[in-house]
Design an enzyme around this catalytic site. Structure first.
Site, PDB file in Angstrom:
ATOM      1  N   GLN A  71       0.811  -1.209   0.000  1.00  0.00           N
ATOM      2  CA  GLN A  71       0.000   0.000   0.000  1.00  0.00           C
ATOM      3  C   GLN A  71       0.854   1.273   0.000  1.00  0.00           C
ATOM      4  O   GLN A  71       2.037   1.250   0.340  1.00  0.00           O
ATOM      5  CB  GLN A  71      -0.917   0.019   1.221  1.00  0.00           C
ATOM      6  CG  GLN A  71      -2.026  -1.014   1.156  1.00  0.00           C
ATOM      7  CD  GLN A  71      -3.019  -0.865   2.285  1.00  0.00           C
ATOM      8  OE1 GLN A  71      -2.935  -1.592   3.263  1.00  0.00           O
ATOM      9  NE2 GLN A  71      -3.947   0.062   2.153  1.00  0.00           N
ATOM     10  N   HIS A  72       0.214   2.362  -0.382  1.00  0.00           N
ATOM     11  CA  HIS A  72       0.702   3.734  -0.199  1.00  0.00           C
ATOM     12  C   HIS A  72       1.803   4.184  -1.150  1.00  0.00           C
ATOM     13  O   HIS A  72       2.039   5.379  -1.277  1.00  0.00           O
ATOM     14  CB  HIS A  72       1.223   3.968   1.227  1.00  0.00           C
ATOM     15  CG  HIS A  72       0.349   3.464   2.316  1.00  0.00           C
ATOM     16  ND1 HIS A  72      -0.993   3.785   2.395  1.00  0.00           N
ATOM     17  CD2 HIS A  72       0.608   2.647   3.370  1.00  0.00           C
ATOM     18  CE1 HIS A  72      -1.510   3.203   3.469  1.00  0.00           C
ATOM     19  NE2 HIS A  72      -0.573   2.503   4.070  1.00  0.00           N
ATOM     20  N   ASP A 223      -2.480  -4.834   0.084  1.00  0.00           N
ATOM     21  CA  ASP A 223      -2.056  -6.155   0.560  1.00  0.00           C
ATOM     22  C   ASP A 223      -2.822  -6.621   1.792  1.00  0.00           C
ATOM     23  O   ASP A 223      -3.165  -7.794   1.920  1.00  0.00           O
ATOM     24  CB  ASP A 223      -0.547  -6.192   0.804  1.00  0.00           C
ATOM     25  CG  ASP A 223      -0.028  -5.028   1.639  1.00  0.00           C
ATOM     26  OD1 ASP A 223      -0.837  -4.206   2.115  1.00  0.00           O
ATOM     27  OD2 ASP A 223       1.205  -4.933   1.795  1.00  0.00           O
TER      28      ASP A 223
END
Length: 458
Positions: A71-72, A223
């Site tokens: 992520q991110h 995830d």
């Protein structure tokens, strides 16, 4: 047999599973490594995906595929679709000051209410602010911003058109500029970060929607949302590169402290989540320090008594996100001439890592989660010491499913969902699991809290 594929493009590697869409039976699998570092050119992910797919026997017979990703991560593309700079990953903490600025400018309460999150260095929005401040030319070149799994899906589609970028609700909810209640982006917050709101953002697909590609391409997921699909729900503590404590909920969390992020899940619900930067690699580092392998580290830890005779490890080896201390380092407390033994240090490392996750469990409870038991997954969950010590720290029974690629499995389950018209993902048989129970040892948590407080008082 109808086959589907699930991909886990994680920080460290790319894993692919090919499963029977109806039963979930594993047919074949493959993997490839990613380079180390907190900034990586996305081309490495693409190369690893091709290698992992080849290792898994390719896409022969596969009808649908979904990609779950770390992520991110900030992937910036120019007008022609070329990568502007290496992607900044979730564990790159250089945007910590930007996170503090953004929090102050809007207010923690407002962030929690509007977006379900309060900015920390992990989130994409803070990295965009850092980019605008430190690399203004790259910020000006940026025509589109997407996430790692978005970029890989786009590449698989074979399109160079920025309008063909797609994402899903779970991963978008971790950017800081997507409202998972209204399912809309917040252009004012995007502009607050990068200085303008005309940046192209991926279209957000529904939970079982799909896009055209070499096969049907599912929306993908962050995830953690994919892992929840793969493990089958409950309260999950995942001990990988990061430590993640999460559950599912019908209402988005709104925690102004920022400890619990009110993310979306991969089914249309919500995923309250607390994350630590330090988990499995705490054990790696301790084993290296003691000159042993992980099996011996586990044996040493189990040979020491609960509480490690007063030795306490605060494992902020890569800074920390829960609590938000990006510039902190780890520390050993309580060492004496008599307790400074390899066994006690090994025990303190396991207990310290687990105490860090217990802080997240407490925060989820404060947000209304029912934590009567925990599912323990991730690389560190294979450690016998972690399995046996976890219930003494968490104070509840701990269920450890058989080792598996739960993120990739969740992505595969999502891919199978795109082949149906059902309201919910297909039911696949659960893997075997082992339950560990032990009496809680509250003094371990108490001593850890006292040691960790020293960081907060600085």
């Amino acid at each position: 047999m109808t086959l589907v594929a699930g991909v886990d493009s994680s920080t460290q590697s790319c894993k692919v599973v090919v499963r029977d869409a109806e039963t979930g039976e594993l047919v074949r699998e493959g993997r490839a490594s990613h380079p180390d570092g907190t900034e990586v050119h996305p081309s490495h992910w693409w190369d690893a995906l091709q290698s992992a797919l080849a290792d898994a026997g390719g896409l022969d017979g596969v009808e649908a595929l979904s990609i779950a990703g770390q992520q991110h991560g900030m992937v910036c593309l120019d007008e022609s679709g070329e990568v502007v700079r290496e992607a900044l990953l979730w564990n790159d903490t250089r945007s910590a000051a930007a996170a503090a600025e953004l929090t102050d400018e809007v207010g923690a309460e407002q962030w929690a209410t509007r977006m379900g999150v309060v900015p920390v260095a992990s989130f994409t929005i803070t990295k965009l602010r850092w980019l605008a401040q430190h690399e203004p030319e790259n910020a000006r070149r940026t025509a589109a911003v997407c996430l790692p799994h978005d970029w890989l899906t786009w590449r698989l589609r074979g399109s160079g058109d920025l309008a063909d970028l797609v994402t899903d609700r779970s991963d978008a909810s971790g950017t800081g500029y997507f409202d998972s209640v209204t399912n809309e982006y917040a252009p004012d917050l995007l502009a607050l970060a990068i200085g303008r709101s005309d940046v192209v953002l991926p279209r957000v697909l529904g939970a079982s929607e799909w896009a055209d590609g070499p096969v049907r391409l599912g929306p993908g997921a962050g995830d953690n949302a994919a892992a929840m699909l793969g493990v089958g729900g409950g309260v999950v503590v995942s001990l990988g590169t990061s430590g993640v404590v999460t559950a599912t909920a019908d209402v988005r969390a709104a925690d102004p402290s920022g400890i619990v992020a009110g993310f979306a899940d991969a089914t249309g619900r919500y995923l309250p989540l607390a994350c630590t930067l330090n988990a499995a690699r705490v054990l790696d580092a301790t084993a290296r320090m003691l000159g042993v392998d992980l099996t011996r580290l586990s044996e040493l830890a189990l040979s020491a008594p609960p509480g490690a005779e007063g030795v306490v490890m605060v494992p902020y080896l890569e800074g920390e996100r829960t609590p938000n201390l990006p510039g902190s380092t780890g520390a050993l407390h309580g060492l004496t001439l008599t307790n400074a033994t390899p066994a006690n240090i090994a025990r303190a490392a396991v207990e310290g890592m687990l105490c860090g996750q217990a802080v997240g469990l407490d925060a989820l409870i404060a947000q209304g989660a029912d934590v009567s038991g925990v599912r323990l997954v991730g690389g560190a969950a294979v450690s016998q010491a972690v399995r046996e010590i976890a219930p003494t720290v968490f104070g509840v029974p701990v269920t450890v499913p058989a080792p598996g690629e739960y993120v990739a499995d969740g992505a595969a389950r999502q891919a199978a969902w795109t082949l149906t018209a059902a309201d919910n993902p297909p039911e696949w048989s659960s893997s075997e699991s082992t339950v560990f129970e032990a009496d809680a040892v509250p003094e371990v948590r108490a001593r850890y809290a006292e040691a960790a407080q020293k960081f907060l008082n600085r």
